[in-house]
Design a protein around this motif. Structure first.
Motif, mmCIF file in Angstrom:
data_model
loop_
_atom_site.group_PDB
_atom_site.id
_atom_site.type_symbol
_atom_site.label_atom_id
_atom_site.label_comp_id
_atom_site.label_asym_id
_atom_site.label_seq_id
_atom_site.Cartn_x
_atom_site.Cartn_y
_atom_site.Cartn_z
ATOM 1 N N LEU A 24 0.835 -1.202 0.000
ATOM 2 C CA LEU A 24 0.000 0.000 0.000
ATOM 3 C C LEU A 24 0.870 1.253 0.000
ATOM 4 O O LEU A 24 0.577 2.219 -0.718
ATOM 5 N N ILE A 25 1.950 1.226 0.786
ATOM 6 C CA ILE A 25 2.864 2.375 0.831
ATOM 7 C C ILE A 25 3.495 2.601 -0.536
ATOM 8 O O ILE A 25 3.597 3.740 -1.023
ATOM 9 N N ASN A 26 3.955 1.513 -1.181
ATOM 10 C CA ASN A 26 4.571 1.619 -2.516
ATOM 11 C C ASN A 26 3.563 2.132 -3.542
ATOM 12 O O ASN A 26 3.911 2.929 -4.424
ATOM 13 N N THR A 27 2.319 1.676 -3.426
ATOM 14 C CA THR A 27 1.276 2.139 -4.351
ATOM 15 C C THR A 27 1.037 3.632 -4.189
ATOM 16 O O THR A 27 0.952 4.376 -5.178
ATOM 17 N N LEU A 28 0.942 4.079 -2.928
ATOM 18 C CA LEU A 28 0.740 5.512 -2.671
ATOM 19 C C LEU A 28 1.942 6.325 -3.146
ATOM 20 O O LEU A 28 1.777 7.440 -3.658
ATOM 21 N N LYS A 29 3.120 5.758 -2.980
ATOM 22 C CA LYS A 29 4.335 6.442 -3.436
ATOM 23 C C LYS A 29 4.318 6.613 -4.956
ATOM 24 O O LYS A 29 4.648 7.683 -5.479
ATOM 25 N N ASN A 30 3.927 5.556 -5.665
ATOM 26 C CA ASN A 30 3.841 5.630 -7.125
ATOM 27 C C ASN A 30 2.786 6.643 -7.567
ATOM 28 O O ASN A 30 2.995 7.397 -8.526
ATOM 29 N N VAL A 31 1.659 6.658 -6.861
ATOM 30 C CA VAL A 31 0.605 7.627 -7.188
ATOM 31 C C VAL A 31 1.120 9.051 -6.992
ATOM 32 O O VAL A 31 0.895 9.935 -7.825
ATOM 33 N N TYR A 32 1.832 9.271 -5.884
ATOM 34 C CA TYR A 32 2.379 10.597 -5.597
ATOM 35 C C TYR A 32 3.383 11.019 -6.673
ATOM 36 O O TYR A 32 3.338 12.154 -7.163
ATOM 37 N N GLU A 33 4.262 10.074 -7.045
ATOM 38 C CA GLU A 33 5.284 10.401 -8.048
ATOM 39 C C GLU A 33 4.641 10.706 -9.397
ATOM 40 O O GLU A 33 5.060 11.642 -10.099
ATOM 41 N N ASN A 34 3.643 9.919 -9.772
ATOM 42 C CA ASN A 34 2.947 10.157 -11.047
ATOM 43 C C ASN A 34 2.223 11.501 -11.029
ATOM 44 O O ASN A 34 2.225 12.240 -12.015
ATOM 45 N N LEU A 35 1.605 11.812 -9.890
ATOM 46 C CA LEU A 35 0.901 13.093 -9.759
ATOM 47 C C LEU A 35 1.897 14.255 -9.817
ATOM 48 O O LEU A 35 1.638 15.271 -10.481
ATOM 49 N N ASP A 36 3.025 14.096 -9.141
ATOM 50 C CA ASP A 36 4.057 15.141 -9.134
ATOM 51 C C ASP A 36 4.585 15.380 -10.544
ATOM 52 O O ASP A 36 4.747 16.527 -10.984
ATOM 53 N N THR A 37 4.831 14.280 -11.271
ATOM 54 C CA THR A 37 5.325 14.395 -12.659
ATOM 55 C C THR A 37 4.291 15.087 -13.543
ATOM 56 O O THR A 37 4.636 15.954 -14.361
ATOM 57 N N ILE B 57 1.910 17.195 -12.649
ATOM 58 C CA ILE B 57 1.804 18.619 -12.289
ATOM 59 C C ILE B 57 2.974 19.412 -12.872
ATOM 60 O O ILE B 57 2.790 20.501 -13.436
ATOM 61 N N LYS B 58 4.176 18.863 -12.756
ATOM 62 C CA LYS B 58 5.356 19.548 -13.294
ATOM 63 C C LYS B 58 5.262 19.675 -14.803
ATOM 64 O O LYS B 58 5.579 20.730 -15.379
#
Length: 398
Positions: free
Chosen positions: A266-279, A281-282
């Protein structure tokens, strides 16, 4: 004749009882169970192709039976023969201590018959299955409080995603197992303290799972408002509880893996979601900055002149099309205004008077519309297109 033994009826009944209990103190009788009646004690008959034998299991023995006697079950009944007086008639019966099934074939036959009946009623239909919560706040478990099953479930949930667990202790084998499990389901349904329920026990033989094939238990699970996971035995073990439950787990440990996600995953999934969202947005803001830079350059005087020079022909074409369209619209509007003006001129009172009409008013300038309004008047005004005159009225009516 004096050498023939003599007995009273009571003496003979007592002697028969002693003979039976001494010679048949522990036997196993094979037969099919019929005519089951439960009144604290459990009464039933055992029959074969030719004969019927009465049997009873006293209330003190009932809780220790492997399973509840049911119509049509082919069993070995273990106990002793004894007599009892029914009214004034003495008869004999089997006093049962334990019941065992006559092999897996007899259990399978009963299982299939009950499965067919309940399936026909729709108790196993997928339409009735409830979805499991993704992250339950609290998990209920019905199983033995002393077995390894509850410890396996607790350890597995703790390792995957620590979640509060409430145990309802129940027998998972024997005649009282289904009744205690039903009570547990009712408890959780009424308390509304959990989000999902696991019913579990470890492995065993077919006789050990009889309680999980009870019709009353199947119906209680079907009516349960809480999502239910069945976790009975091993992967190859199937009970009717598995068919009616919302989800079937191959083992109790598998149920713990189904009921909560793995924390690390679950932590890895949330991390991937965050990274994809960050990318994303940038990337979005980079694109916006480029567009603003282009507009900024375009608005610069020199760049604007350069842009106009480069797109001179395109702008001429746009202007030409716009001018043509504008002039055409202007011509149409002018024609509409001309027609409207003519209509307004047609409504002018002077033009109407020029066509030979006149307006008659009294001296107070009130319009006279018909001859009746002349009564009592001696002077009136008549307006023509070029002038207005005063007329004297002479009344010749007799």
């Amino acid at each position: 004749m004096s050498n023939i033994p003599e007995f009273s009826v009571s003496e003979l009944s007592s002697l028969t009882k002693n003979l039976l209990e001494e010679n048949f103190s522990l036997i196993r009788v094979k037969g099919e169970i019929t005519n089951v009646k439960e009144k604290g004690h459990c009464y039933f008959t055992l029959k074969d192709e030719d004969f019927v034998l009465n049997a009873v299991c006293w209330s003190s023995k009932v809780p220790y039976l492997n399973f509840k006697p049911e119509e049509g079950m082919e069993v070995f009944a273990e106990g002793k023969l004894s007599t009892y007086a029914k009214g004034s008639i003495s008869t004999y019966s089997l006093h049962v201590n334990q019941i065992n099934v006559q092999g897996e074939g007899a259990l399978l036959k009963l299982f299939k018959e009950r499965q067919k009946k309940l399936q026909k009623e729709g108790l196993f239909d997928q339409d009735h299955k409830k979805n499991l919560p993704y992250l339950p706040k609290k998990i209920g478990v019905i199983t033995s409080s002393t077995g390894a099953v509850i410890m396996d479930i607790i350890d597995r949930i703790e390792n995957r995603f620590p979640t509060p667990i409430e145990l309802y202790p129940a027998s998972v084998q024997g005649i009282n197992s289904s009744k205690e499990i039903i009570n547990g389901i009712k408890y959780f349904n009424d308390s509304k303290s959990i989000d999902v329920l696991i019913i579990a026990r470890g492995g065993g033989g077919p006789e050990d799972f009889i309680g999980f094939n009870e019709e009353d238990l199947v119906r209680e699970v079907f009516a349960c408002k809480i999502p239910v996971i069945s976790a009975i035995g091993h992967e190859t073990d199937f009970t009717l509880l598995d068919y009616v439950a919302d989800v079937r787990a191959a083992t109790p440990t598998a149920a713990a893996e189904i009921v909560v996600p793995e924390r690390l995953t679950l932590i890895n999934t949330l991390k991937n979601v965050y990274e994809n969202l960050d990318t994303s947005i940038k990337h979005y803001f980079t694109k916006i900055n480029k567009e603003f830079s282009y507009i900024n350059k375009l608005l610069n005087t020199n760049n604007l002149k350069k842009f106009l020079n480069q797109n001179h022909k395109n702008l001429d074409n746009v202007f030409r099309v716009f001018s043509s369209s504008f002039l055409n619209d202007l011509k149409i509007k002018k024609s509409d205004l001309t027609n409207l003006g003519k209509r307004f001129l047609g409504l002018d009172i002077k033009n109407t008077l020029k066509r030979g009409f006149s307006i008659i008013r009294d001296v107070k300038n009130k319009v006279i519309k018909n001859s009746k309004n002349l009564k009592g008047k001696d002077k009136i005004k008549a307006e023509f297109f070029d002038e207005e005159i005063i007329l004297n009225i002479k009344n010749d009516r007799g």
